[in-house]
Design an enzyme around this catalytic site. Sequence first.
Site, PDB file in Angstrom:
ATOM      1  N   HIS A 185       0.856  -1.199   0.000  1.00 49.02           N
ATOM      2  CA  HIS A 185       0.000   0.000   0.000  1.00 49.02           C
ATOM      3  C   HIS A 185       0.897   1.256   0.000  1.00 49.02           C
ATOM      4  O   HIS A 185       0.892   2.038   0.951  1.00 49.02           O
ATOM      5  CB  HIS A 185      -0.866  -0.061   1.254  1.00 49.02           C
ATOM      6  CG  HIS A 185      -2.026   0.859   1.302  1.00 49.02           C
ATOM      7  ND1 HIS A 185      -1.944   2.201   1.005  1.00 49.02           N
ATOM      8  CD2 HIS A 185      -3.328   0.630   1.623  1.00 49.02           C
ATOM      9  CE1 HIS A 185      -3.141   2.742   1.159  1.00 49.02           C
ATOM     10  NE2 HIS A 185      -3.989   1.818   1.529  1.00 49.02           N
ATOM     11  N   GLU A 289      -0.756   1.066  -5.471  1.00 50.48           N
ATOM     12  CA  GLU A 289      -0.505  -0.136  -4.685  1.00 50.48           C
ATOM     13  C   GLU A 289      -0.428  -1.383  -5.562  1.00 50.48           C
ATOM     14  O   GLU A 289      -1.434  -1.791  -6.147  1.00 50.48           O
ATOM     15  CB  GLU A 289      -1.639  -0.310  -3.664  1.00 50.48           C
ATOM     16  CG  GLU A 289      -1.939   0.955  -2.883  1.00 50.48           C
ATOM     17  CD  GLU A 289      -3.258   0.872  -2.109  1.00 50.48           C
ATOM     18  OE1 GLU A 289      -3.651  -0.227  -1.697  1.00 50.48           O
ATOM     19  OE2 GLU A 289      -3.889   1.929  -1.929  1.00 50.48           O
TER      20      GLU A 289
HETATM   21  C1  BG6 Z   1      -6.964   1.831  -0.026  1.00 48.68           C
HETATM   22  C2  BG6 Z   1      -8.403   1.441  -0.238  1.00 48.68           C
HETATM   23  O1  BG6 Z   1      -6.146   0.776  -0.439  1.00 48.68           O
HETATM   24  O2  BG6 Z   1      -6.735   2.069   1.362  1.00 48.68           O
HETATM   25  C3  BG6 Z   1      -9.309   2.520   0.318  1.00 48.68           C
HETATM   26  O3  BG6 Z   1      -8.638   1.232  -1.615  1.00 48.68           O
HETATM   27  C4  BG6 Z   1      -8.980   2.795   1.767  1.00 48.68           C
HETATM   28  O4  BG6 Z   1     -10.672   2.129   0.160  1.00 48.68           O
HETATM   29  C5  BG6 Z   1      -7.506   3.117   1.884  1.00 48.68           C
HETATM   30  O5  BG6 Z   1      -9.774   3.873   2.229  1.00 48.68           O
HETATM   31  C6  BG6 Z   1      -7.036   3.392   3.319  1.00 48.68           C
HETATM   32  O6  BG6 Z   1      -7.351   2.336   4.146  1.00 48.68           O
HETATM   33  P1  BG6 Z   1      -7.036   2.399   5.690  1.00 48.68           P
HETATM   34  O7  BG6 Z   1      -7.630   1.158   6.277  1.00 48.68           O
HETATM   35  O8  BG6 Z   1      -5.531   2.436   5.832  1.00 48.68           O
HETATM   36  O9  BG6 Z   1      -7.655   3.673   6.210  1.00 48.68           O
END
Ligand code: BG6
Length: 332
Positions: A185, A289
Amino acid sequence: MSSEKVPNPIATTAANTKTTPPPHGVEFVKGVNGLDKVVLRDPRGSLAEVYLYGGHVTSWKNDQGEELLFVSNKAIFKPPKAIRGGIPICFPQFSNLGSLDAHGFARNRFWSIDPDPSPFPTNTSNKVFVDLILKPTEEDIKTWPHSYEFRLRVALGPGGDLMLTSRIRNTNSDGKPFTFTFAYHTYFSVSDISEVRVEGLETLDYLDNMQNRKRCTEQGDAITFESEVDKIYLSTPTKIAILDHEKKRTFVIRKDGLPDAVVWNPWDKKAKAMADFGDDEYKHMLCVEAAAIERPITLKPGEEWRGRQELSAVPSSYCSGQLDPRKVLQGS
Ligand code: BG6
């Protein structure tokens, strides 16, 4: 961030009380809130930092000392919250595509230094790297009843490239396979989101997370940003480029074993709703990602999966037309 030097965690286990110096270019230090952190330094000046909490890369700097990853000023370096920014690892579940907490648990578990990483087929002699390992706790097995070994190598190449290799092995002794989804991510630091374009995803199909994962098809132009984006691009090429006009910098993502690519920017409203994210910080980040989502990975006992991403940041004279971004994508 504090950087008190500490002994090599491998050397301080009960079985080995001698102080073994870490390999050249690798330092074990304490980071925010006393959390263990590994610092990798390439002799030419590039740097990467990895927290054992989450197996989470929180910094990647080029040889000019410029930070290439985004980490929120409001990031909370405290379990059970995952660190907002850097490179969280989503495993064994991407987002809410299953019964686990969003993005799975790997990003908020304490990883260990891997004392015995199985050998890599590629030559790593010119790289500075650290090997981490995650295994399930008894608590984890209650929610995801599987035994696995997740080995993560974080390496800095001589040109400052950042390489992450994940190897996940099914070690179930009950003969059962398991299935997972996965993402690196990565939060890239950008000068101004409205000056950024992403190349390599044009004309591809994607699932739009903002429309219940409706399947859509991207237009022919490179992707630019003027509002919230949350899309899972499917069957993407092995190279994707992020062009930052203002910084005159191009990030190139090379990936292997990771067919999908999520593109996310929360924009202003969602930014305000996140406690660990500044109201205006969406302007200075973009998540692209490398992921395996549409077709989850299934491993039988004894089988291993490998997913790799390699990031480079190259100066781009794109604005003056000297560098065609397509060459960045097509070149090696
Ligand atoms: C992204 C998702 O990978 O991560 C989103 O596609 C999400 O939908 C974002 O809001 C952040 O996620 P988190 O759990 O770290 O707040």
